[in-house]
Design a protein around this motif. Structure first.
Motif, PDB file in Angstrom:
ATOM      1  N   UNK A 187       0.811  -1.223   0.000  1.00 21.37           N
ATOM      2  CA  UNK A 187       0.000   0.000   0.000  1.00 21.37           C
ATOM      3  C   UNK A 187       0.843   1.270   0.000  1.00 21.37           C
ATOM      4  N   UNK A 188       2.155   1.124  -0.235  1.00 21.12           N
ATOM      5  CA  UNK A 188       3.021   2.295  -0.311  1.00 21.12           C
ATOM      6  C   UNK A 188       3.610   2.728   1.009  1.00 21.12           C
ATOM      7  N   UNK A 189       3.281   2.028   2.084  1.00 15.02           N
ATOM      8  CA  UNK A 189       3.819   2.355   3.414  1.00 15.02           C
ATOM      9  C   UNK A 189       4.830   1.275   3.807  1.00 15.02           C
ATOM     10  N   UNK A 190       6.050   1.682   4.109  1.00 18.25           N
ATOM     11  CA  UNK A 190       7.110   0.727   4.463  1.00 18.25           C
ATOM     12  C   UNK A 190       6.828   0.098   5.806  1.00 18.25           C
ATOM     13  N   UNK A 191       6.816  -1.244   5.807  1.00 17.16           N
ATOM     14  CA  UNK A 191       6.580  -1.978   7.053  1.00 17.16           C
ATOM     15  C   UNK A 191       7.676  -3.023   7.255  1.00 17.16           C
ATOM     16  N   UNK A 192       7.641  -3.642   8.425  1.00 19.08           N
ATOM     17  CA  UNK A 192       8.677  -4.610   8.799  1.00 19.08           C
ATOM     18  C   UNK A 192       8.819  -5.713   7.763  1.00 19.08           C
ATOM     19  N   UNK A 193       7.703  -6.219   7.254  1.00 18.63           N
ATOM     20  CA  UNK A 193       7.761  -7.318   6.288  1.00 18.63           C
ATOM     21  C   UNK A 193       8.472  -6.911   5.002  1.00 18.63           C
ATOM     22  N   UNK A 194       8.370  -5.639   4.651  1.00 17.44           N
ATOM     23  CA  UNK A 194       9.031  -5.157   3.430  1.00 17.44           C
ATOM     24  C   UNK A 194      10.543  -5.117   3.586  1.00 17.44           C
ATOM     25  N   UNK A 225      18.084 -10.615  21.178  1.00 13.05           N
ATOM     26  CA  UNK A 225      17.990  -9.152  21.167  1.00 13.05           C
ATOM     27  C   UNK A 225      16.650  -8.682  20.612  1.00 13.05           C
ATOM     28  N   UNK A 226      16.367  -9.024  19.352  1.00 13.71           N
ATOM     29  CA  UNK A 226      15.147  -8.516  18.714  1.00 13.71           C
ATOM     30  C   UNK A 226      13.906  -8.989  19.459  1.00 13.71           C
ATOM     31  N   UNK A 251       8.959  -3.222  21.563  1.00 12.60           N
ATOM     32  CA  UNK A 251       8.544  -2.388  20.432  1.00 12.60           C
ATOM     33  C   UNK A 251       9.010  -2.949  19.082  1.00 12.60           C
ATOM     34  N   UNK A 252       9.724  -4.075  19.104  1.00  9.54           N
ATOM     35  CA  UNK A 252      10.231  -4.681  17.872  1.00  9.54           C
ATOM     36  C   UNK A 252       9.520  -5.997  17.543  1.00  9.54           C
ATOM     37  N   UNK A 253       8.362  -6.241  18.128  1.00  4.73           N
ATOM     38  CA  UNK A 253       7.656  -7.512  17.903  1.00  4.73           C
ATOM     39  C   UNK A 253       7.324  -7.723  16.428  1.00  4.73           C
ATOM     40  N   UNK A 303      10.444  -8.851  14.677  1.00  8.67           N
ATOM     41  CA  UNK A 303      10.782 -10.236  15.032  1.00  8.67           C
ATOM     42  C   UNK A 303       9.923 -11.210  14.230  1.00  8.67           C
ATOM     43  N   UNK A 304       8.609 -10.961  14.167  1.00  5.10           N
ATOM     44  CA  UNK A 304       7.709 -11.846  13.405  1.00  5.10           C
ATOM     45  C   UNK A 304       8.083 -11.872  11.922  1.00  5.10           C
ATOM     46  N   UNK A 305       8.368 -10.698  11.371  1.00  6.43           N
ATOM     47  CA  UNK A 305       8.722 -10.601   9.935  1.00  6.43           C
ATOM     48  C   UNK A 305      10.023 -11.344   9.636  1.00  6.43           C
ATOM     49  N   UNK A 306      11.002 -11.209  10.520  1.00  2.00           N
ATOM     50  CA  UNK A 306      12.268 -11.879  10.311  1.00  2.00           C
ATOM     51  C   UNK A 306      12.127 -13.381  10.458  1.00  2.00           C
TER      52      UNK A 306
END
Length: 359
Positions: free
Chosen positions: A307-314, A341-342, A347-349, A352-355
């Motif tokens: 949708x044009x918004x940069x997210x963790x999965x991208x 660490x992650x 605030x990095x959940x 972590x899921x995307x990785x």
């Protein structure tokens, strides 16, 4: 006409160079387009007396740029040295653009770079038909720079075989390039100099001979000293490249850039940013340039497939590709970093899921 993908620095920043030239009333070395002060201002950025804003090309220690420019103003050649991704080529190009108005006198160093590419070659049709002559001679960028009193750039000097490197010794010490086939020589015009780059992380690099080292003044470009400085560099270049590539995505939020930069810095330095935990380091260099690439790749994914918004999965796929160069050793390092660490940062959940989904 189709627009070029990447303009030379002297074209892309022509307005800034023109404004600096108008405002520059300081002494200029022979054949320089700008004074040393104006060259440093062009690199570091600043506001001119007429209110014109010059953008920063290099974000870092101003004194390093002053030393580099002062070197070129003498009869010494300049060697920009450091780990990959510390803006050596970028600085080299912009120095040449500001000093000579021409950054195109370039020799790209590789294992296959020959002596002819540094000195000169021949048009063999002319050579066979008429023998050695000026018309048969094919000048190298080095020879052209000597004739015109401009800057010659040598990229990745230590990738060039050692015996070919030493071709530079006569050029740098005598400021002359003999052409024995014609019984002549090319003497360097005033303003000529050489700016070379080299990094210390390549496998199989060719060490410079002591004779060649003495012809260079070496300026070591460090990795950004703080997280804030590195974030500002990444944000600036991501915005510039995003516009140039016309990526259909919003510029990333500062928070997203900061998270990627922190991961790079922690893995690169072998410890968490607060210094409380030691980490294993991967075999990859994890340079600032690679962080920029990861985010731009994420913007392309978000723009073309989201949708044009940069997210963790991208960002996940690009990040793993940047870290895991050795599929065995680096995978262990990356997995351990994720779990210790992650995963522990609330605030990095999403990261972590995307990785984890990419593993």
């Amino acid at each position: 006409m189709t627009a070029v993908l990447r303009q030379h620095a002297e074209i892309q920043f022509a307005e800034e160079l023109e404004q600096l030239a108008k405002a520059d009333d300081r002494q200029r070395p022979a054949n320089w387009k700008l004074s040393p002060w104006a060259v440093v201002t062009y690199l570091i950025g600043g506001k001119l007396d007429n209110g014109f804003e010059v953008s920063a090309k290099y974000i870092g220690n101003r004194r390093l740029m002053e030393i580099a420019v002062a070197t070129v103003a003498t009869d010494r050649a300049l060697l920009l040295f450091g780990v990959p991704g510390t803006a050596k080529s970028w600085v080299s190009e912009h120095l040449s653009a500001a000093i000579s108005g021409d950054s195109t006198m370039l020799i790209q160093g590789t294992a296959g770079t020959s002596e002819e590419q540094i000195r000169y070659g021949w048009n063999y049709a002319q050579l066979l038909a008429h023998g050695p002559s000026e018309n048969a001679l094919v000048p190298s960028p080095m020879m052209n720079a000597m004739k015109l009193g401009k800057i010659a750039r040598v990229e990745e000097l230590t990738r060039i075989p050692a015996d070919v490197q030493d071709t530079l010794i006569t050029v740098l010490s005598e400021k002359t390039l003999p052409v024995p086939e014609l019984g002549s020589e090319v003497q360097a015009a005033r303003g000529f100099s050489v700016i070379a780059t080299a990094n210390n992380r390549d496998k199989g690099v060719n060490e410079l001979s002591s004779a060649l080292k003495r012809r260079f003044n070496t300026v070591i470009l460090p990795v950004p000293s703080s997280e804030e400085e590195e974030v500002s560099i990444v944000v600036k270049r991501v915005h510039e490249l995003g516009r140039a590539l016309e990526l259909p995505a919003e510029p990333p939020a500062l928070k997203e850039v900061a998270r990627i930069v922190r991961i790079f810095r922690e893995l690169r330095n072998g410890q968490t940013e607060d210094g409380k935990s030691k980490l294993k380091t991967p075999s990859s260099t994890l340079s600032t340039a690679e962080a920029i690439s990861v985010i731009n790749n994420g913007m392309a994914l978000a723009g073309h497939f989201g949708d044009g918004v940069l997210r963790a999965a991208d960002m996940a796929a690009g990040m793993i590709g940047a870290v895991v160069k050795d599929p065995v050793q680096d995978q262990v390092v990356w997995t351990e970093y994720l779990e210790t660490v992650v995963k522990e940062r609330a605030e990095w959940k999403d990261l972590y899921r995307a990785f984890r989904e990419q593993l």
